[in-house]
Design a protein around this motif. Structure first.
Motif, short mmCIF file in Angstrom:
data_model
loop_
_atom_site.label_atom_id
_atom_site.label_comp_id
_atom_site.label_asym_id
_atom_site.label_seq_id
_atom_site.Cartn_x
_atom_site.Cartn_y
_atom_site.Cartn_z
N PRO A 141 5.57 -5.56 5.60
CA PRO A 141 5.01 -5.57 6.96
C PRO A 141 4.61 -6.99 7.38
CG PRO A 141 3.81 -4.03 5.53
CD PRO A 141 4.74 -4.79 4.66
N CYS A 200 -0.33 5.35 0.54
CA CYS A 200 -0.59 5.47 1.98
C CYS A 200 -0.35 6.88 2.49
CB CYS A 200 0.29 4.50 2.75
SG CYS A 200 0.03 4.59 4.53
N LEU A 210 3.64 -1.42 9.25
CA LEU A 210 4.88 -1.21 10.00
C LEU A 210 4.74 -0.21 11.14
CD1 LEU A 210 7.11 -1.39 6.84
CD2 LEU A 210 7.26 -2.98 8.79
N LEU A 211 3.64 0.56 11.13
CA LEU A 211 3.38 1.45 12.27
C LEU A 211 3.18 0.63 13.54
CD1 LEU A 211 0.80 3.89 10.64
CD2 LEU A 211 3.12 4.47 11.36
N GLU A 270 0.26 7.63 5.42
CA GLU A 270 1.21 7.59 6.54
C GLU A 270 2.53 6.94 6.15
OE1 GLU A 270 -0.89 6.60 10.34
OE2 GLU A 270 -2.64 6.76 9.03
N PHE A 271 2.80 6.95 4.85
CA PHE A 271 4.02 6.35 4.29
C PHE A 271 5.28 6.85 5.01
CE2 PHE A 271 7.38 7.10 1.02
CZ PHE A 271 7.76 5.77 0.87
N MET A 272 6.14 5.91 5.40
CA MET A 272 7.42 6.27 6.03
C MET A 272 8.54 5.95 5.05
SD MET A 272 6.68 4.68 9.84
CE MET A 272 6.06 3.09 9.24
N PHE A 294 0.82 -1.21 0.00
CA PHE A 294 0.00 0.00 0.00
C PHE A 294 0.86 1.27 0.00
CE2 PHE A 294 -3.07 2.85 2.46
CZ PHE A 294 -3.93 3.05 1.37
N HIS A 295 2.19 1.12 -0.04
CA HIS A 295 3.02 2.28 0.29
C HIS A 295 2.89 3.47 -0.66
CE1 HIS A 295 6.55 0.84 -2.29
NE2 HIS A 295 6.53 2.15 -2.54
#
Ligand SMILES: Nc1ncnc2c1ncn2[C@@H]1O[C@H](COP(=O)(O)OP(=O)(O)OP(=O)(O)O)[C@@H](O)[C@H]1O
Ligand SMILES: Nc1ncnc2c1ncn2[C@@H]1O[C@H](COP(=O)(O)OP(=O)(O)O)[C@@H](O)[C@H]1O
Ligand code: SF4
Ligand code: SF4
Ligand SMILES: [Mg+2]
Ligand SMILES: [Mg+2]
Lengths: 369, 362
Positions: free
Chosen positions: A314, A301, A328-329, A303-305, A297-298
């Motif tokens: 993940p 997303c 991964l959060l 909230e992508f890091m 989903f990156h």
């Protein structure tokens, strides 16, 4: 191992080996279907819902096949069987299909025969699985048609499916699904083609039947509203894997995965926050040949890091009881990185070893692939 | 046919925009399809897909049409864009010059100047685009046919259009198969808007799309409406989507409008039993609401539009039906300002609207 789950699916992978490449339709599906409850599976088009469901019955069409994972079914006699290890054309799976696990589809016409009467095709299944005579089977069919509240059941039993309305066909298909009293009913978008008024009636019916038969239901849909109305537990799918699973209240009121949160924000809902702008998820579901590395989903997303989500896959994390998430959060990133780097190194080594072995085979004039 | 249905119906009392005149005034519209049987293809009856429908659409608003499949929504849209030639009735189209033209009764060739102003977006993003034409020609066709633009100017306009719907201008020479469902629907939007239309009929334009693509497309339609001052007739069976996008709506049952009003009025206080049942059937995306409010489940099936029941068409399924409903067809009457219903008991019934949801903590 006594457990409350009828079916436990672990890291299931079903791939299609097409000329253009490998389609990883189901890629690490992990779910639990509780006994006597309804698990709703929700996801966008192409997320692998149907292929996943068909895998549970070994009904995957070639060039597709199950390549990894397990599907443990706890049977009525206390034994356990791994469906993924059964021969798709063997007698073992055929005894399970229709008898212990039954499936109903979105388009009844594709699974109901146009040349047999409703009574004959449902009756035939009962004769086959239960060894009933024709007369016994006919009584059972009539009872089933009454259970699915078929209008004019005594007439419908001798009708052909093209003579029935959409809602009646769907009832006939549900009756066929229930024919052998299955412990699991898989319903793949059974109301998607119906009007909302008919859909509401069919959903009520499935809910009532589930309670009175005490069976488990795996209900597949792309409609979040339908899940909210019907399911006890929910699994949210994205690109072939379950990104979040939990009770329906938890998933709708306390979603833990950014995809679930985004989905819930992107639908208009009756009477809710009027006229607010919908928060669309950017981009679109990637093409099956073109799945992103790292978290699938990156690239969409919110909230992508960077450096994390595009590099690490993940792992499944267990939150509280029956609640899982793949993001991964919720993971210890350093630990995941160490583990995945180690694994990658091991794979590189193995690949190098294999290549060396193949080279030596080639030198000996063996068959080259 | 009863004589009263021949009388012109009164326009709705007030529009949403004060005294502004309607852009479109539909009066007593009928679209009847012959039912043919046998080798001789004898006409044995008529499917009354649209039967005596009247409503107004005001400039800049979105008018939603809802109802079960087969109730005539698409047929109305096709009459407005003159893909179909109506059987009877008038559709007055007013461009604001005070000389409204009756679209319903124009000859095909006289219809030509209006084809670029009244456009349609279709449901199926796969079958509605010609697979043998590149995007440039699909979007540019209406400009060329109507002599609006040609050559380099045409290409420039198509590029501009692509950009507006969020597609890359380089896609100009690609064919439809190279696009995803969401992208094709954007091409459909671009095609409808290329000729600077006044009114666009969106027929289930977002129904086949995935949740995330659906949200993008709804937002796009709303942005373009603001930018170009567009008027929409929005046909959909998903009531949540219709509530979100519409200003006013019409509820249809078997070829007839049974309730009209602002979306807020109709959804919060429905005046027709069919609307109440429809709203009650919509799944709510919040499990906490599962047992909230009474559930209405309609018995039986939608009536056959070629053989509707006598009296009120809804009476065989209506929980409030009385003797009178079996014989006498109710008239559309205004119950509150701008809110009308076609039910004998619309004044006295206390019907339930949408349960106001608590905003879920998301
Ligand atoms: N026979 C096949 N050959 C190759 N790829 C396939 C085949 N069947 C399915 N796929 C691919 O597998 C993926 C998952 O498909 P699936 O039908 O399970 O999706 P779904 O979640 O059920 O979607 P929908 O909501 O549209 O029904 C898709 O990318 C699809 O294109
Ligand atoms: N071209 C046609 N010929 C004959 N009957 C039609 C035609 N188009 C629509 N109908 C019939 O008219 C009725 C209304 O159809 P439609 O306008 O498509 O409804 P909706 O869009 O609300 O689903 C249906 O009974 C349909 O079968
Ligand atoms: S892992 Fe990263 S990209 Fe994936 S859902 Fe979680 S935050 Fe988003
Ligand atoms: S007129 Fe009678 S049957 Fe028709 S909607 Fe009203 S109460 Fe029901
Ligand atoms: Mg599917
Ligand atoms: Mg339609």
């Amino acid at each position: 191992m006594p457990d409350n789950n009828l079916l436990t699916v672990d890291e299931l992978k079903t791939y299609f080996f097409t000329d253009e490449g490998v389609v990883k339709a189901v890629d690490g599906l992990t779910l639990e279907v509780p006994r006597g409850r309804t698990l709703g599976v929700v996801g966008e088009s192409g997320s692998g819902k149907s292929v996943g469901a068909r895998s549970l019955m070994q009904l995957v069409d070639p060039p597709g096949r199950i390549v990894e994972g397990s599907i443990m079914l706890n049977r009525a006699d206390g034994s356990t069987v791994d469906i993924s290890s059964l021969d798709p054309r063997g007698p073992a799976i055929r005894a399970i299909r229709g008898d212990e696990i039954a499936m109903i589809f979105q388009e009844p016409m594709s699974s109901l025969s146009p040349v047999h009467t409703v009574g004959d095709q449902i009756g035939e299944m009962i004769e086959l699985h239960w060894g009933y005579t024709k007369a016994q089977a006919r009584d059972r069919v009539l009872e089933l048609l009454q259970q699915v509240e078929m209008p004019k059941a005594r007439g419908v039993i001798d009708s052909y499916t093209f003579e029935l309305s959409g809602g009646m066909r769907q009832r006939a298909m549900i009756a066929m699904g229930l024919a052998c009293d299955p412990s699991l009913l898989i319903a793949d978008e059974p109301t998607t083609a119906l009007d909302v008024t008919t859909q509401a009636v069919i959903l009520d019916l499935i809910r009532r039947l589930q309670e009175s038969f005490g069976m488990s239901v795996l209900f597949i849909t792309h409609a979040l509203g339908v899940i909210a109305e019907l399911a006890d537990h929910v699994a949210v799918m994205y690109l072939g894997s379950v990104v979040e699973q939990g009770s329906v209240m938890d998933v709708f009121h306390r979603p833990q995965h950014p995809y679930t949160r985004s989905l819930l924000r992107s639908i208009p809902s009756l009477g809710l926050e009027k006229k607010r702008r919908l928060e669309a998820i950017r981009g679109m579901v990637p093409h099956p040949f073109n799945r992103p590395g790292g978290c699938p989903f990156h690239n969409r997303c919110p909230e992508f890091m960077p450096g994390v989500c595009d590099q690490l896959v993940p792992p499944l994390e267990h939150l509280d009881a029956g609640r899982t998430v793949r993001c991964l959060l919720h993971s210890d990133v350093d630990e995941v990185r160490a583990r995945q780097e180690e694994q990658a190194a091991a794979e590189r080594e193995a690949a190098a070893g294999e290549a060396a072995a193949q080279r030596s085979v080639g030198k000996r004039g063996g068959e080259s692939r | 046919m009863t004589s009263e249905s021949q009388q012109p119906q009164q326009p709705e009392a007030t529009g949403p925009n004060g005294n502004r005149k309607p852009l479109l005034s539909v009066r007593n519209l009928k679209m009847h399809f012959p039912v043919v049987k046998g080798l001789m293809r004898r006409t044995v009856g008529y499917t009354k897909a649209v039967d005596d429908v009247s409503f107004d659409v005001y400039p800049g608003e979105t008018y939603g049409l809802v109802g079960e499949s087969g109730c005539g929504k698409t047929s109305i849209g096709r009459c407005i864009t003159r893909i179909l030639e109506p059987t009877a009735g008038t559709i007055l189209y007013d461009q604001g010059d005070g000389r409204p033209v009756d679209i319903a009764n124009l000859r095909n060739r006289d219809m030509r100047p209006y084809r670029s102003e009244l456009r349609m977006i279709f449901q199926d993003p796969f079958s509605s685009l010609n697979p043998r034409l590149p995007v440039l020609e699909i979007i540019g066709e209406v400009l060329k046919v109507n002599g609006i633009a040609d050559g380099a100017e045409l290409e420039a306009r198509v590029r501009d259009m692509l950009r507006k719907v969020g597609l890359r201008a380089e896609y100009l020479r690609r064919y439809p198969h190279a696009f995803s469902g969401g992208e094709r629907q954007r091409i459909g939007v671009a095609r409808a808007l290329a000729s600077n239309p006044k009114l666009v009929v969106c027929d289930e334009a977002v129904s086949a799309l995935d949740v995330s693509i659906q949200a993008q497309t709804i937002n796009l339609l709303q942005d373009l409406q603001d930018e170009f001052d567009l008027t929409y007739v929005f046909v959909a069976h998903d009531l949540s989507v219709v509530e979100h996008i519409s200003d006013r709506i019409g509820v249809m049952y078997v070829g007839k409008l049974v309730e009209t009003g602002t979306v807020d009025d109709v959804f919060s206080r429905p005046r027709h039993p069919y609307t109440e049942a429809l709203l009650s059937a919509v799944p709510k995306a919040d499990p906490a609401l599962r047992d909230a409010g009474k559930r209405i489940r309609l018995p039986g099936e939608v009536a056959d539009p070629s053989d509707p029941p006598p009296g009120c068409y809804f009476h065989p399924r209506c929980a409030y039906a009385k003797e009178r409903c079996r014989t006498e067809e109710p008239q559309m009457r205004e119950i509150a300002p701008g809110h009308s219903a076609k039910c004998h008991f619309a004044h006295e019934l206390d019907l339930k609207g949408v349960v106001a949801a608590e905003t879920a903590s998301r």
